[in-house]
Write a protein that holds these residues in place. Structure first.
Motif, mmCIF file in Angstrom:
data_model
loop_
_atom_site.group_PDB
_atom_site.id
_atom_site.type_symbol
_atom_site.label_atom_id
_atom_site.label_comp_id
_atom_site.label_asym_id
_atom_site.label_seq_id
_atom_site.Cartn_x
_atom_site.Cartn_y
_atom_site.Cartn_z
ATOM 1 N N PRO A 299 0.821 -1.419 0.414
ATOM 2 C CA PRO A 299 -0.038 0.229 -0.182
ATOM 3 C C PRO A 299 0.763 1.639 0.293
ATOM 4 N N LEU A 300 2.110 1.407 0.677
ATOM 5 C CA LEU A 300 2.541 2.750 0.595
ATOM 6 C C LEU A 300 3.785 3.303 -1.015
ATOM 7 N N LEU A 301 3.343 2.144 -1.672
ATOM 8 C CA LEU A 301 3.727 2.041 -3.200
ATOM 9 C C LEU A 301 2.721 3.109 -3.812
ATOM 10 N N ASN A 302 3.870 4.234 -4.644
ATOM 11 C CA ASN A 302 3.185 5.577 -5.259
ATOM 12 C C ASN A 302 2.954 4.906 -7.037
ATOM 13 N N GLU A 303 1.871 5.940 -7.478
ATOM 14 C CA GLU A 303 1.745 5.262 -8.791
ATOM 15 C C GLU A 303 2.830 4.357 -9.872
ATOM 16 N N GLN A 304 3.975 5.244 -10.023
ATOM 17 C CA GLN A 304 4.634 4.482 -10.696
ATOM 18 C C GLN A 304 5.364 2.955 -10.622
ATOM 19 N N GLN A 305 5.706 3.124 -8.443
ATOM 20 C CA GLN A 305 6.099 2.128 -8.205
ATOM 21 C C GLN A 305 5.028 0.718 -7.798
ATOM 22 N N LYS A 306 3.895 1.098 -7.995
ATOM 23 C CA LYS A 306 3.263 0.312 -8.576
ATOM 24 C C LYS A 306 2.834 -0.529 -9.423
ATOM 25 N N ALA B 243 15.343 4.304 -12.614
ATOM 26 C CA ALA B 243 15.011 5.808 -11.669
ATOM 27 C C ALA B 243 16.337 6.430 -11.781
ATOM 28 N N PRO B 244 15.556 7.601 -10.982
ATOM 29 C CA PRO B 244 16.906 7.802 -10.484
ATOM 30 C C PRO B 244 17.220 7.811 -9.082
ATOM 31 N N GLY B 245 18.434 8.348 -8.473
ATOM 32 C CA GLY B 245 18.915 7.708 -7.213
ATOM 33 C C GLY B 245 17.963 7.969 -6.235
ATOM 34 N N GLY B 246 17.707 7.573 -5.312
ATOM 35 C CA GLY B 246 16.802 7.729 -4.216
ATOM 36 C C GLY B 246 15.015 7.012 -4.459
ATOM 37 N N THR B 247 14.744 6.970 -5.558
ATOM 38 C CA THR B 247 13.308 7.245 -5.680
ATOM 39 C C THR B 247 12.789 5.589 -6.011
ATOM 40 N N GLY B 248 13.689 5.056 -5.163
ATOM 41 C CA GLY B 248 12.863 3.651 -4.823
ATOM 42 C C GLY B 248 12.826 2.726 -5.620
ATOM 43 N N LYS B 249 13.955 2.101 -6.282
ATOM 44 C CA LYS B 249 13.640 1.154 -6.804
ATOM 45 C C LYS B 249 14.655 0.162 -6.142
ATOM 46 N N THR B 250 15.445 0.117 -5.030
ATOM 47 C CA THR B 250 16.001 -0.576 -3.759
ATOM 48 C C THR B 250 14.074 -1.172 -3.147
ATOM 49 N N PHE B 251 13.496 -0.228 -2.646
ATOM 50 C CA PHE B 251 12.453 -0.589 -2.047
ATOM 51 C C PHE B 251 11.594 -1.627 -2.885
ATOM 52 N N VAL B 252 11.147 -1.035 -4.220
ATOM 53 C CA VAL B 252 10.677 -2.289 -5.161
ATOM 54 C C VAL B 252 10.554 -3.271 -4.953
ATOM 55 N N ARG C 144 22.783 7.539 -14.940
ATOM 56 C CA ARG C 144 23.273 8.797 -14.320
ATOM 57 C C ARG C 144 23.988 9.357 -13.316
ATOM 58 N N GLN C 145 24.153 7.725 -12.081
ATOM 59 C CA GLN C 145 25.375 7.591 -11.196
ATOM 60 C C GLN C 145 26.757 7.256 -11.806
ATOM 61 N N THR C 146 26.877 6.716 -12.815
ATOM 62 C CA THR C 146 27.680 6.170 -13.302
ATOM 63 C C THR C 146 28.243 6.610 -14.031
ATOM 64 N N ASP D 17 21.035 -5.674 -8.920
ATOM 65 C CA ASP D 17 21.195 -4.319 -9.058
ATOM 66 C C ASP D 17 22.292 -3.444 -8.753
ATOM 67 N N GLU D 18 21.952 -2.272 -9.240
ATOM 68 C CA GLU D 18 23.377 -1.766 -10.271
ATOM 69 C C GLU D 18 24.428 -1.955 -10.836
ATOM 70 N N CYS D 19 23.141 -2.883 -11.296
ATOM 71 C CA CYS D 19 23.902 -3.182 -12.669
ATOM 72 C C CYS D 19 25.115 -2.299 -13.939
HETATM 73 N N1 LIG Z 1 6.434 4.273 -1.774
HETATM 74 C C1 LIG Z 1 7.695 4.664 -0.885
HETATM 75 N N2 LIG Z 1 6.999 4.286 0.637
HETATM 76 C C2 LIG Z 1 7.828 4.806 1.423
HETATM 77 N N3 LIG Z 1 9.514 4.285 1.210
HETATM 78 C C3 LIG Z 1 9.496 4.549 0.106
HETATM 79 C C4 LIG Z 1 9.168 4.583 -0.843
HETATM 80 N N4 LIG Z 1 10.319 4.437 -1.665
HETATM 81 C C5 LIG Z 1 11.293 4.487 -1.290
HETATM 82 N N5 LIG Z 1 11.091 4.634 -0.551
HETATM 83 C C6 LIG Z 1 12.167 5.570 0.462
HETATM 84 O O1 LIG Z 1 13.122 5.438 -0.225
HETATM 85 C C7 LIG Z 1 14.459 5.369 0.452
HETATM 86 C C8 LIG Z 1 15.080 5.282 -1.226
HETATM 87 O O2 LIG Z 1 14.637 4.518 -1.555
HETATM 88 P P1 LIG Z 1 15.368 3.506 -2.001
HETATM 89 O O3 LIG Z 1 16.653 2.870 -1.350
HETATM 90 O O4 LIG Z 1 14.745 2.078 -2.546
HETATM 91 O O5 LIG Z 1 16.587 4.348 -3.783
HETATM 92 P P2 LIG Z 1 16.634 3.894 -5.219
HETATM 93 O O6 LIG Z 1 16.148 4.495 -6.293
HETATM 94 O O7 LIG Z 1 17.687 2.499 -5.014
HETATM 95 O O8 LIG Z 1 18.368 4.592 -4.992
HETATM 96 P P3 LIG Z 1 19.708 4.727 -5.332
HETATM 97 O O9 LIG Z 1 19.592 4.393 -6.977
HETATM 98 O O10 LIG Z 1 20.468 5.457 -4.626
HETATM 99 O O11 LIG Z 1 20.373 2.675 -4.482
HETATM 100 C C9 LIG Z 1 14.910 4.242 0.647
HETATM 101 O O12 LIG Z 1 14.483 4.448 2.395
HETATM 102 C C10 LIG Z 1 13.099 3.441 1.153
HETATM 103 O O13 LIG Z 1 12.662 2.831 1.659
#
Ligand SMILES: Nc1ncnc2c1ncn2[C@@H]1O[C@H](COP(=O)(O)OP(=O)(O)OP(=O)(O)O)[C@@H](O)[C@H]1O
Length: 355
Positions: free
Chosen positions: A183-190, A212-221, A333-335, A294-296
């Protein structure tokens, strides 16, 4: 005459005998030394004094006994027997087995609250099993293949350790993780989650790239996808290009270690992973539903090619990555856009496979 790598066990010793024994009449003749018929070519080489003596490995282990703990000595021993080819590994084991197994004895004394327990054959056997696990990780070899005595466990267990590792997750915890986080996923992540899970369910395989750019939740998904698959008791392998990235994924391992990628990727034309069909990792790759890398973007293009060749071979399927679903994630973008001293040779696998 062909060269043979020492890892190629008996072949290597047979070649050594062929070079050194004059006028051999048969293979049995090669194995016979002073009228004694040896069990193996290695033993024959030993009796003929054709092998190096192990004094430097003996000294190395003696040094570590003084300065290291049992786990470190065990690791050193596993490295020596798998990569340095000592001529008499069993003698080294017999000499240092107490130091190698001391921590197991200590653990047993604490567990049973009995400081009087003495070292037993079972404890040595436990030590051998731990060494064999390390040998399988380092060189994909069982102890008997490196001239050691085999530990007392069924071959089944030895070959299934990788599978066990991937199937040991707690299903309830994973289901709860998925329930709480979807339920926490945003639209794009969903949308990403839905698309990928649909592909997993359809079992169609294919190559996906999550960009996706850094910190946008790739690892989360990715964590959520891994948890969903594992909560169904299926296998999803989590790989990453670097150790740090691997620690962010549940059960994550570096691609180099898990896939046994060659170290000299640059110099090999068509690299493959050092994984056979009968090995633990081979069986795992044949059964798994998804490989996440990841980080391929940090990986050498040949490491992906090696995985591609290996999966095609293991799964006997000529589709890309042997028809297995692969999820590559990363952010170019991070490479660094420039490979130091690289050539235009560093183009990606997608060109080759017309993706
Ligand atoms: N939908 C979400 N709900 C709550 N927290 C989120 C959500 N998406 C991402 N986060 C949080 O945002 C932070 C950054 O996400 P994440 O590490 O997955 O990004 P990333 O795209 O993998 O970054 P990087 O490319 O730097 O590895 C994490 O702490 C993650 O738990």
């Amino acid at each position: 005459m062909y060269t043979v790598h020492p890892r190629n066990d008996e072949c290597f010793y047979l070649r050594l005998l062929l070079v050194n024994v004059r006028g051999p009449k048969s293979f049995a003749h090669l194995k016979t030394v002073n009228g004694h018929q040896c069990q193996t070519y290695r033993e024959a080489c030993q009796l003929l004094g054709l092998l190096e003596n192990d004094s430097h490995w003996d000294l190395t282990l003696a040094d570590s006994v003084v300065s290291s703990n049992a786990y470190q000595i065990r690791t050193l021993f596993a490295i020596i027997i798998t990569t340095c080819f000592p001529s008499q590994p069993i003698q080294l084991w017999n000499k240092y087995k107490y130091a190698i197994c001391e921590d197991i004895l200590h653990r047993l004394r604490i567990q049973t609250n009995n400081p009087d327990i003495q070292i037993t054959d079972e404890i040595y056997n436990e030590g051998l099993i731990l060494i064999e696990d390390q040998c399988l990780t380092i060189a994909n070899k069982l102890l008997i293949e490196v001239g050691m005595i085999a530990p007392n466990r069924s071959m089944h267990d030895a070959f299934n350790q990788e599978l066990n590792r991937e199937l040991q997750y707690n299903v309830d915890t994973l289901q709860e993780f998925v329930r709480n986080n979807v339920p926490l996923l945003n639209e794009q992540q969903k949308q990403v989650y839905k698309t990928l899970m649909q592909a997993v369910d359809n079992n169609t395989g294919g190559l996906f790239f999550l960009d996706a750019p850094g910190g946008t939740g790739k690892t989360f998904v990715i964590s959520l996808i891994l948890a969903t698959i594992r909560s169904r008791c299926d296998i999803a392998l989590a790989l990453a290009s670097s150790g740090i990235a691997a620690t962010l994924l549940d059960g994550g391992r570096t691609a180099h270690s898990a896939l046994k990628l060659p170290l000299n990727l640059n110099t090999i034309d068509t690299p493959t992973c050092n994984i056979s069909r009968s090995s633990a990792m081979g069986k795992l790759l044949m059964q798994c539903k998804l490989i996440v890398w990841d980080e391929c973007t940090m990986a050498h293009k040949k490491s992906l090619e090696a995985l591609n060749f290996t999966l095609k071979d293991l799964r006997r399927n000529n589709n890309i990555f042997g028809g297995l679903m692969i999820l590559l994630a990363g952010d170019f973008r991070q490479t660094l856009p420039v490979v130091p001293r690289g050539t235009n040779f560093f183009c990606y696998i997608f060109e080759k496979e017309n993706i």
